[in-house]
Design a protein around this motif. Structure first.
Motif, PDB file in Angstrom:
ATOM      1  N   LYS A 136     -37.255  28.356  12.801  1.00  0.00           N
ATOM      2  CA  LYS A 136     -38.096  28.142  13.918  1.00  0.00           C
ATOM      3  C   LYS A 136     -37.284  28.256  15.111  1.00  0.00           C
ATOM      4  CE  LYS A 136     -41.090  24.313  12.141  1.00  0.00           C
ATOM      5  NZ  LYS A 136     -41.611  22.865  12.561  1.00  0.00           N
ATOM      6  N   LEU A 137     -37.926  28.984  16.229  1.00  0.00           N
ATOM      7  CA  LEU A 137     -37.446  29.375  17.433  1.00  0.00           C
ATOM      8  C   LEU A 137     -36.972  28.205  18.173  1.00  0.00           C
ATOM      9  CD1 LEU A 137     -40.422  31.739  18.430  1.00  0.00           C
ATOM     10  CD2 LEU A 137     -37.881  32.468  18.366  1.00  0.00           C
ATOM     11  N   GLN A 138     -35.717  28.178  19.057  1.00  0.00           N
ATOM     12  CA  GLN A 138     -35.277  27.018  19.451  1.00  0.00           C
ATOM     13  C   GLN A 138     -35.614  27.027  20.928  1.00  0.00           C
ATOM     14  OE1 GLN A 138     -32.514  24.808  17.762  1.00  0.00           O
ATOM     15  NE2 GLN A 138     -34.340  25.860  16.440  1.00  0.00           N
ATOM     16  N   VAL A 139     -35.848  25.838  21.558  1.00  0.00           N
ATOM     17  CA  VAL A 139     -36.207  25.780  22.973  1.00  0.00           C
ATOM     18  C   VAL A 139     -35.166  24.892  23.641  1.00  0.00           C
ATOM     19  CG1 VAL A 139     -37.846  25.372  24.743  1.00  0.00           C
ATOM     20  CG2 VAL A 139     -38.446  26.679  22.582  1.00  0.00           C
ATOM     21  N   LEU A 140     -34.505  25.049  24.887  1.00  0.00           N
ATOM     22  CA  LEU A 140     -34.025  24.079  25.599  1.00  0.00           C
ATOM     23  C   LEU A 140     -34.592  23.647  26.711  1.00  0.00           C
ATOM     24  CD1 LEU A 140     -30.328  26.005  26.046  1.00  0.00           C
ATOM     25  CD2 LEU A 140     -30.857  23.963  24.516  1.00  0.00           C
ATOM     26  N   ALA A 141     -34.632  22.650  27.146  1.00  0.00           N
ATOM     27  CA  ALA A 141     -35.374  22.296  28.289  1.00  0.00           C
ATOM     28  C   ALA A 141     -34.620  21.384  29.278  1.00  0.00           C
ATOM     29  CB  ALA A 141     -36.397  21.220  27.941  1.00  0.00           C
ATOM     30  N   THR A 142     -34.599  21.478  30.806  1.00  0.00           N
ATOM     31  CA  THR A 142     -34.180  20.672  31.692  1.00  0.00           C
ATOM     32  C   THR A 142     -35.315  19.909  32.539  1.00  0.00           C
ATOM     33  OG1 THR A 142     -32.780  20.912  33.547  1.00  0.00           O
ATOM     34  CG2 THR A 142     -34.128  22.577  33.404  1.00  0.00           C
ATOM     35  N   GLU A 143     -35.024  18.923  33.013  1.00  0.00           N
ATOM     36  CA  GLU A 143     -35.791  18.091  33.755  1.00  0.00           C
ATOM     37  C   GLU A 143     -35.413  17.799  35.283  1.00  0.00           C
ATOM     38  OE1 GLU A 143     -39.016  17.049  33.058  1.00  0.00           O
ATOM     39  OE2 GLU A 143     -39.131  17.756  31.001  1.00  0.00           O
ATOM     40  N   ASP A 144     -33.985  18.280  35.322  1.00  0.00           N
ATOM     41  CA  ASP A 144     -33.233  17.856  36.557  1.00  0.00           C
ATOM     42  C   ASP A 144     -32.728  19.233  37.416  1.00  0.00           C
ATOM     43  OD1 ASP A 144     -31.257  18.686  34.982  1.00  0.00           O
ATOM     44  OD2 ASP A 144     -30.165  16.757  34.921  1.00  0.00           O
ATOM     45  N   TRP A 150     -28.993  20.298  30.154  1.00  0.00           N
ATOM     46  CA  TRP A 150     -29.964  20.974  29.230  1.00  0.00           C
ATOM     47  C   TRP A 150     -30.049  20.109  28.048  1.00  0.00           C
ATOM     48  CZ3 TRP A 150     -33.116  24.814  30.709  1.00  0.00           C
ATOM     49  CH2 TRP A 150     -32.932  25.534  31.990  1.00  0.00           C
ATOM     50  N   SER A 151     -31.315  20.096  27.431  1.00  0.00           N
ATOM     51  CA  SER A 151     -31.081  19.670  26.025  1.00  0.00           C
ATOM     52  C   SER A 151     -32.036  20.222  25.198  1.00  0.00           C
ATOM     53  CB  SER A 151     -31.700  17.727  25.961  1.00  0.00           C
ATOM     54  OG  SER A 151     -33.024  17.995  26.686  1.00  0.00           O
ATOM     55  N   LEU A 152     -31.741  20.174  23.923  1.00  0.00           N
ATOM     56  CA  LEU A 152     -32.370  21.093  22.855  1.00  0.00           C
ATOM     57  C   LEU A 152     -33.916  20.327  22.403  1.00  0.00           C
ATOM     58  CD1 LEU A 152     -32.632  23.377  20.761  1.00  0.00           C
ATOM     59  CD2 LEU A 152     -31.501  21.948  18.958  1.00  0.00           C
ATOM     60  N   LEU A 153     -35.098  20.739  22.526  1.00  0.00           N
ATOM     61  CA  LEU A 153     -36.137  20.181  22.133  1.00  0.00           C
ATOM     62  C   LEU A 153     -36.525  20.173  20.456  1.00  0.00           C
ATOM     63  CD1 LEU A 153     -38.714  21.728  24.957  1.00  0.00           C
ATOM     64  CD2 LEU A 153     -37.576  19.264  25.072  1.00  0.00           C
ATOM     65  N   PRO A 154     -37.135  18.902  20.076  1.00  0.00           N
ATOM     66  CA  PRO A 154     -37.519  18.978  18.595  1.00  0.00           C
ATOM     67  C   PRO A 154     -38.234  20.045  18.510  1.00  0.00           C
ATOM     68  CG  PRO A 154     -38.477  17.082  19.938  1.00  0.00           C
ATOM     69  CD  PRO A 154     -37.678  17.980  20.837  1.00  0.00           C
ATOM     70  N   ASP A 155     -37.914  20.607  17.134  1.00  0.00           N
ATOM     71  CA  ASP A 155     -38.942  21.717  16.823  1.00  0.00           C
ATOM     72  C   ASP A 155     -39.936  21.452  16.025  1.00  0.00           C
ATOM     73  OD1 ASP A 155     -37.819  21.076  14.199  1.00  0.00           O
ATOM     74  OD2 ASP A 155     -36.821  22.853  13.946  1.00  0.00           O
ATOM     75  N   LYS A 156     -40.634  20.202  15.800  1.00  0.00           N
ATOM     76  CA  LYS A 156     -41.878  19.779  15.227  1.00  0.00           C
ATOM     77  C   LYS A 156     -43.009  20.541  15.614  1.00  0.00           C
ATOM     78  CE  LYS A 156     -40.059  15.410  13.717  1.00  0.00           C
ATOM     79  NZ  LYS A 156     -40.560  13.517  13.842  1.00  0.00           N
TER      80      LYS A 156
END
Length: 364
Positions: free
Chosen positions: A173-181, A186-192
């Motif tokens: 599955k493709l990976q996605v990092l996300a930031t909220e600040d 940055w944190s790795l989002l769950p891939d569900k």
């Protein structure tokens, strides 16, 4: 996407390559009864300069008519560089992060007063740098520690608080990092919520394999499947649809741009056969279904809307397949206006900037 090499360099800019008919091409009316819109054609007064001949520029962001940033990788195994101009490209300042030898800066994003630069590569070669003072100083906000991960491109939502980074598949599955600040962490989002995407990936061709429009994010992919994936919940869940661009080991969609959450264009091709440009343009009118509608006469490494959803520029420069083209009908038909091509293009206020091989940067 770790399969890209260095492009073939097209020598100095030759004004005669741009046909005389190009002026006013972008000024055509948006409807049958509308009057021509005022404003310059980006290719009417196109000017190119070599900022740093040792750099292969693939990262670009147009902040305004006066300000732009470009990022690259060294052609001599030296340091990756970041350059900024605030005077319409007359002068460029080297604002590179320290200790960037061997890195490949493939994407740059500016949100307000904050600049983010993405370095791509396997393992720790994938990093994100952040500057809040115009590049005078930098902090490393992310360094990848997963040897199986490889990050390709980055995008922020309007306002700049939230952003995403796309990575190649890990465990199918493709990976996605996300930031909220605003990119501080940055944190790795769950891939569900990510569809199965083994051997499918984003191409780090121009930094635009991931783009946002409003509250929506879009991934343009290639490899085993050429698709466009959409998320309306900041990257937690994604829906995928075939783009119509032919897929292949080094083929598919390379980049996209969205004029709105409903109107968009994706471009691509095949890096193993750059002269094969069949069906390498796909469009959407609802933001959810895509279809291949046209073929450029060159590889499509990047695309940018110039005004509204009708007018856009596509460009590419890879293995002898080079050129820049304009559409005035939302991507359905294209006119090749130059044999000069770039890796990345971005437009703001009807002014376009482009960046490419051997340190070339253009503006018009």
């Amino acid at each position: 996407m770790r399969r890209l090499g260095v492009t073939t360099f097209i020598p100095a800019f030759i004004p005669a390559l741009i046909p005389a008919l190009v002026p006013a091409l972008l000024l055509l009316p948006s409807s049958a009864t509308a009057a021509p819109a005022p404003g310059p054609d980006p290719f009417d007064d196109w000017r190119e300069t070599v900022v740093d001949a040792d750099q292969n520029f693939r990262g670009l962001v147009a902040v305004s008519k006066r300000e732009a940033w470009v990022t690259g990788e060294s052609l001599s195994d030296g340091a990756a560089r970041v350059y900024r101009t605030t005077d319409r490209g007359t002068t460029w300042l080297d604002v590179s992060p320290p200790a960037s030898e061997g890195l490949s800066f493939r994407d740059v994003e500016v949100t307000g007063s904050v600049t983010h630069v993405l370095a791509i590569g396997p393992g720790e070669a994938s990093r994100i740098y952040r500057s809040a003072d115009g590049g005078a100083s930098w902090t490393e906000s992310f360094r990848n520690t997963d040897e199986d991960a490889f990050y390709d491109c980055m995008a922020f939502y309007p306002g700049g608080r939230r952003g995403l980074v796309l990575g190649d598949p890990v465990d199918g599955k493709l990976q996605v990092l996300a930031t909220e600040d605003r990119g501080r962490t940055w944190s790795l989002l769950p891939d569900k919520g990510m569809p199965a995407s083994a051997k499918e990936f984003g191409f780090a061709a121009s930094g635009n394999c991931l783009v946002t429009a409003g509250r929506s994010a879009f991934i343009v992919s290639g490899g085993a499947r050429a698709r466009v994936l959409r998320s309306d919940d900041r990257g937690l869940t994604w829906t995928a649809t075939t783009s119509g661009i032919p897929a292949g080991p080094a083929a598919g969609g390379f980049a996209g741009d969205m004029a709105s959450p409903r109107r968009g264009i994706a471009v691509g091709g095949d890096f193993e056969d750059a002269d094969d440009t069949t069906d390498n343009v796909a469009t959407t009118r609802d933001g959810r279904t895509w279809s291949a509608v046209a073929s450029l006469r060159h590889v499509g490494e990047d695309v940018a809307f110039v005004r509204g959803w009708r007018y856009a520029v596509a460009t590419g420069d890879y293995d002898g397949s080079a050129g820049s083209s304009i559409t005035r009908d939302g991507g359905a038909t294209w006119t090749r206006v130059s044999k000069l091509g770039y890796h990345a293009v971005d437009c703001v206020s009807k002014v376009c900037w482009a960046a490419g091989s051997e340190g070339r940067v253009g503006r018009g």
